[in-house]
Write a protein that holds these residues in place. Structure first.
Motif, PDB file in Angstrom:
ATOM      1  N   LEU A   1       8.557  89.542 -39.744  1.00  0.00           N
ATOM      2  CA  LEU A   1       8.547  88.667 -38.567  1.00  0.00           C
ATOM      3  C   LEU A   1       9.657  87.617 -38.658  1.00  0.00           C
ATOM      4  O   LEU A   1      10.366  87.355 -37.686  1.00  0.00           O
TER       5      LEU A   1
ATOM      6  N   LEU B   1      13.041  89.474 -38.250  1.00  0.00           N
ATOM      7  CA  LEU B   1      13.303  89.883 -36.865  1.00  0.00           C
ATOM      8  C   LEU B   1      13.691  88.681 -36.009  1.00  0.00           C
ATOM      9  O   LEU B   1      14.597  88.755 -35.183  1.00  0.00           O
TER      10      LEU B   1
ATOM     11  N   PHE C   1      17.214  88.640 -34.286  1.00  0.00           N
ATOM     12  CA  PHE C   1      17.276  88.758 -32.835  1.00  0.00           C
ATOM     13  C   PHE C   1      17.739  87.477 -32.144  1.00  0.00           C
ATOM     14  O   PHE C   1      18.414  87.520 -31.134  1.00  0.00           O
ATOM     15  N   PHE C   2      17.325  86.339 -32.652  1.00  0.00           N
ATOM     16  CA  PHE C   2      17.506  85.124 -31.868  1.00  0.00           C
ATOM     17  C   PHE C   2      18.470  84.116 -32.472  1.00  0.00           C
ATOM     18  O   PHE C   2      18.670  83.054 -31.914  1.00  0.00           O
TER      19      PHE C   2
ATOM     20  N   ILE D   1      14.341  93.652 -27.426  1.00  0.00           N
ATOM     21  CA  ILE D   1      14.151  93.005 -28.726  1.00  0.00           C
ATOM     22  C   ILE D   1      12.993  92.009 -28.665  1.00  0.00           C
ATOM     23  O   ILE D   1      12.228  91.882 -29.624  1.00  0.00           O
ATOM     24  N   PHE D   2      12.840  91.378 -27.518  1.00  0.00           N
ATOM     25  CA  PHE D   2      11.692  90.479 -27.338  1.00  0.00           C
ATOM     26  C   PHE D   2      10.401  91.287 -27.473  1.00  0.00           C
ATOM     27  O   PHE D   2       9.491  90.913 -28.227  1.00  0.00           O
TER      28      PHE D   2
ATOM     29  N   PHE E   1      10.007  94.137 -28.930  1.00  0.00           N
ATOM     30  CA  PHE E   1       9.884  94.707 -30.274  1.00  0.00           C
ATOM     31  C   PHE E   1       9.282  93.695 -31.241  1.00  0.00           C
ATOM     32  O   PHE E   1       8.411  94.031 -32.048  1.00  0.00           O
ATOM     33  N   LEU E   2       9.732  92.437 -31.110  1.00  0.00           N
ATOM     34  CA  LEU E   2       9.190  91.405 -31.993  1.00  0.00           C
ATOM     35  C   LEU E   2       7.681  91.243 -31.760  1.00  0.00           C
ATOM     36  O   LEU E   2       6.897  91.165 -32.705  1.00  0.00           O
TER      37      LEU E   2
ATOM     38  N   THR F   1       5.716  94.254 -32.995  1.00  0.00           N
ATOM     39  CA  THR F   1       5.592  94.143 -34.452  1.00  0.00           C
ATOM     40  C   THR F   1       4.465  93.174 -34.801  1.00  0.00           C
ATOM     41  O   THR F   1       3.603  93.477 -35.637  1.00  0.00           O
TER      42      THR F   1
ATOM     43  N   TRP G   1       6.779 101.947 -32.169  1.00  0.00           N
ATOM     44  CA  TRP G   1       7.618 101.061 -32.983  1.00  0.00           C
ATOM     45  C   TRP G   1       8.844 101.821 -33.508  1.00  0.00           C
ATOM     46  O   TRP G   1       9.974 101.335 -33.410  1.00  0.00           O
TER      47      TRP G   1
END
Lengths: 454, 274
Positions: A400, A403, A407-408, B185-186, B188-189, B192, B223
């Motif tokens: 977590l 990611l 990603f951000f 990606i949002f 996917f997070l 997860t 996933w």
């Protein structure tokens, strides 16, 4: 480094392999959700037979072939089959090789001395603007340092003869986010392997008031010694008014070398853990018996009886005779009320008790007794020991965090080449160029209030 | 007013919003599109109140749980998540054309919840569902699902956008692709996070964080699939159209994980189909 030229290495490090393995894992995993898992050959023949019956007149032969294929490829337990585990292994190899392949270059970007970057490269960055200076390099540098600091960019400077280079960056470690994610998957795989080699998963049914020092593995029913004893003092099943189960609870006591070392009322979603073993409330088993607990209030002596309706019971030592005369319904579906008839030294009496409630009688001042009545159950416990679970959780947390970083967050860098009469500001971001462009334009917009844009 | 009346109004709110967004796009009513935003926002507020009321009503009948426990409630929450996420995206990307592709998903989920023949009563929870992980697990999963629904809409948008046209009503292909990537990606997070909260919950309820039950397995398949899409962008020749198609197929995976598994396969998540 010669090994990098090796084509096998390149293949194992490639994104193409990652894509191939991910798609293959996704596609093959579907099979195990369509084919029932963990059954025997006869069931599969019947399963395929019934599925094929809709399509053809005589599915027997084809069903047999499919059953043989199922057993041959291990599709009856496919997530543990060698070929499936090999695929996961290949994913792990891909992750490791690709990370080893790319990390050195990435680390260079994270740790490099950006002030010594060639001026030619700096002025070729994707975002760039020129401003006129104050005619004095040192004065311009001081002014810039101050305005950049208020905009959130703390700069480092290196002064040369002709020009000064200023540099500032944000989140260089953001480049490592994706490798944290890759590592997290490996940590989870390691945790799962620890669990499957060193862990146990089984169950045991313990009748109320009794104990067990073993559990039985789900895999093959083999008993495993716990090294201590677990007793179930009571099990209780509470219901909603419509009769649906509301909660299952058991009071468990752990006994080691004759001593009580732990005690907890467990329920679904709230287990007891002792020495790495965790006891989960998972089911229960009724025995069609009623348990009556009688306590002599005077002496404190206590006795439990298993009985059925209309069966006379005798507590010899106390000279007490009792029995359940009738079973009545209550407002709650499947919860019953019992009428007890009791005959003691002081005379006769009767009690009306709901399941799992208690009442007392006193026929004279000397003999006061408490009666507790409930249906008799065995508690069904699922028991597991998984030393790998903390690794799995660690991997999940890393994933977590990784990611979120990957990603951000982005590694953003700006440089300024300042000379007496002008300066260039340039910048780059390793990701999210659009977001960085806005930020860069805001910054240069601010500078254009102090300096004249060229 | 009780929650079911408010939810009934929400169906029409989202249908109206979808119609406005689509009409504004088709007939180039750029100024009218803002009424789509207003209708969506008002409906979202109404639906939020409805969810709150339903939560409160559950306490009145003694069941006392968040409205996230069966197919009806999850569809309502799915449409809520799509609408909320869409408004966030509209504000962030400053673009109302997305509404024509995202809001129909919210309207469909809400209408299907109501007219799909699901049990709409508030039922008490079986012991396995009585856990604080319920809210964390369902909310994380559905934010992810909502993002993948919107990404699917953006994929459709990308395929409809004629690249040769300089002045299109739709954003430039690269912009759509970028929005699609960010949405995925949002999602996917959150997917997860949804799988992880589910695993932790399973471990506290059953003593095993992973048991290859069909729902778990399908969430993992989804996933893997999105992980592959995210890597596909790094490969030459896979951008643009391919990604748009993959976003659509990915959402089919999500739909099967969410819906198909409950009805076509059996497993631990059986209460989801009641």
């Amino acid at each position: 480094m010669t090994y990098k030229k090796n084509s096998l290495w390149q293949f194992l490090a490639s994104v193409k392999l990652a894509l191939f393995v991910l798609f293959l894992l996704a596609a093959s995993s579907i099979l195990g959700t369509l084919i029932p898992q963990g059954k025997g050959p006869t069931l599969y023949a019947a399963f395929y037979g019934s599925k094929l019956a809709a399509l053809m007149a005589d599915p027997g032969e084809l069903a047999n072939i499919l059953t043989r294929v199922t057993m041959l490829l291990g599709l009856d337990n496919m997530y543990h089959a060698l070929w499936f585990q090999t695929l996961i292994g290949l994913l792990a190899v891909n992750l490791i090789v690709c990370s080893i392949d790319r990390l050195p270059a990435v680390w260079l970007m994270v740790s490099m001395d950006n002030l010594s970057l060639a001026q030619g490269k700096i002025s070729k960055m994707p975002f760039k603007r020129e401003f006129s200076g104050r005619g004095n390099m040192a004065e311009t540098v001081d002014l810039l340092k101050e305005s950049l600091a208020t905009a959130g960019w703390r700069v480092a400077a290196r002064t040369g003869e002709e020009s000064t280079i200023l540099f500032s960056q944000k989140a260089p470690w953001a480049r490592l986010g994706v490798y944290v994610v890759h590592l997290s998957i490996l940590v989870i795989i390691v945790g799962a392997m620890i669990g499957s080699y060193l862990g146990f998963s089984g169950g045991v049914n313990i009748p109320e008031t009794l104990d067990s020092d073993k559990i039985y593995l789900f895999e093959d029913g083999r008993p495993v010694d716990l090294g201590f004893t677990v007793r179930c003092d009571w099990f209780s099943l509470s219901r909603y008014p419509n009769g649906a189960p509301k909660e299952y609870q058991s009071e468990l006591v752990v006994i080691e070398e004759g001593q009580e070392v732990a005690r907890k009322v467990i329920e679904v979603n709230d287990p007891l853990t002792y020495k790495g073993w965790t006891f989960y409330q998972s089911s229960y088993e009724p025995h069609n018996k009623i348990m009556v607990t009688v306590t002599n209030k005077q002496t404190g002596s206590k006795e439990r009886f298993l009985t059925t309706p209309k069966e006379p019971m005798r507590w010899q030592a106390e000279g007490l005779l009792f029995g359940i005369k009738e079973v009545l319904a209550t407002d709650t579906n499947q919860v019953y009320r019992y009428r007890l008839l009791i005959s003691g030294p002081g005379g006769q009496n009767s009690l009306l008790l709901d399941d799992n409630s208690q009442g007392q009688i006193g026929t004279d001042q000397k003999d006061g007794y408490t009666f507790h009545v409930k249906e008799f159950y065995s508690t069904g416990l699922q028991v597991s020991k998984d030393p790998g679970v903390w690794w799995v959780y660690l991997g999940c947390a890393m994933m977590l965090v990784g990611l979120t970083i990957a990603f951000f967050m982005s590694h953003q860098r700006i440089w300024l080449i300042v000379s007496d009469d002008k300066f260039i500001i340039s910048g780059t971001s390793h990701k999210n160029k659009i977001g960085f462009e806005n930020k860069f334009n805001k910054l240069t917009g601010k500078l254009s209030k102090q300096f004249e844009a060229l | 007013m009780d929650s079911s009346q408010l939810l009934g109004i929400s169906i029409f709110g989202y249908l109206l919003a979808s119609a406005i967004y689509i009409a504004a796009l088709l007939f180039r009513w750029d100024k009218a599109a803002i009424s789509g935003t207003i209708v969506t926002s008002l409906t979202l507020i109404l639906q939020t109140v409805a969810l709150g009321l339903r939560w409160q009503e559950s306490y009145q009948i003694g069941a006392g749980h968040a409205p996230l426990t069966n197919m009806f409630e999850s569809l309502v929450f799915f449409s809520w998540s799509i609408a909320a996420l869409y408004l966030l995206m509209e504000w962030k990307f400053k673009n109302r054309t997305i509404g024509a592709f995202a809001m129909p998903f919210a309207a469909f989920a809400m209408a299907y919840a109501n007219y799909g023949g699901f049990n709409q009563q508030i039922n008490p929870l079986v012991p396995a569902l009585q856990s604080n992980w319920l809210i964390a697990h369902v909310v994380t999963c559905f934010i992810g699902y909502a993002a993948f629904a919107v990404a699917c809409g953006l994929g459709i948008m990308y395929l409809l956008r004629k690249p040769e046209k300089e002045k299109s009503r739709l954003p430039a292909p690269q912009t759509i692709d970028d929005m699609n990537h960010k949405t995925m990606i949002f999602g996917f997070l959150w997917l997860t996070a949804g799988i992880i909260t589910g695993a932790i919950w399973a471990n506290s309820a059953w003593g095993t964080y992973w048991s290859w039950d069909p729902k778990e397995t399908w969430s993992l398949i989804t996933w893997f699939f999105y992980a592959a899409i995210l890597h596909a962008r790094l490969t030459r020749g896979w951008q643009g159209k391919t990604i748009a198609w993959l976003a659509i197929v990915g959402f089919l995976c999500v739909a099967f994980t969410y819906y198909g598994v409950n009805y076509l396969l059996s497993g631990l998540h059986s209460y989801g189909s009641s």
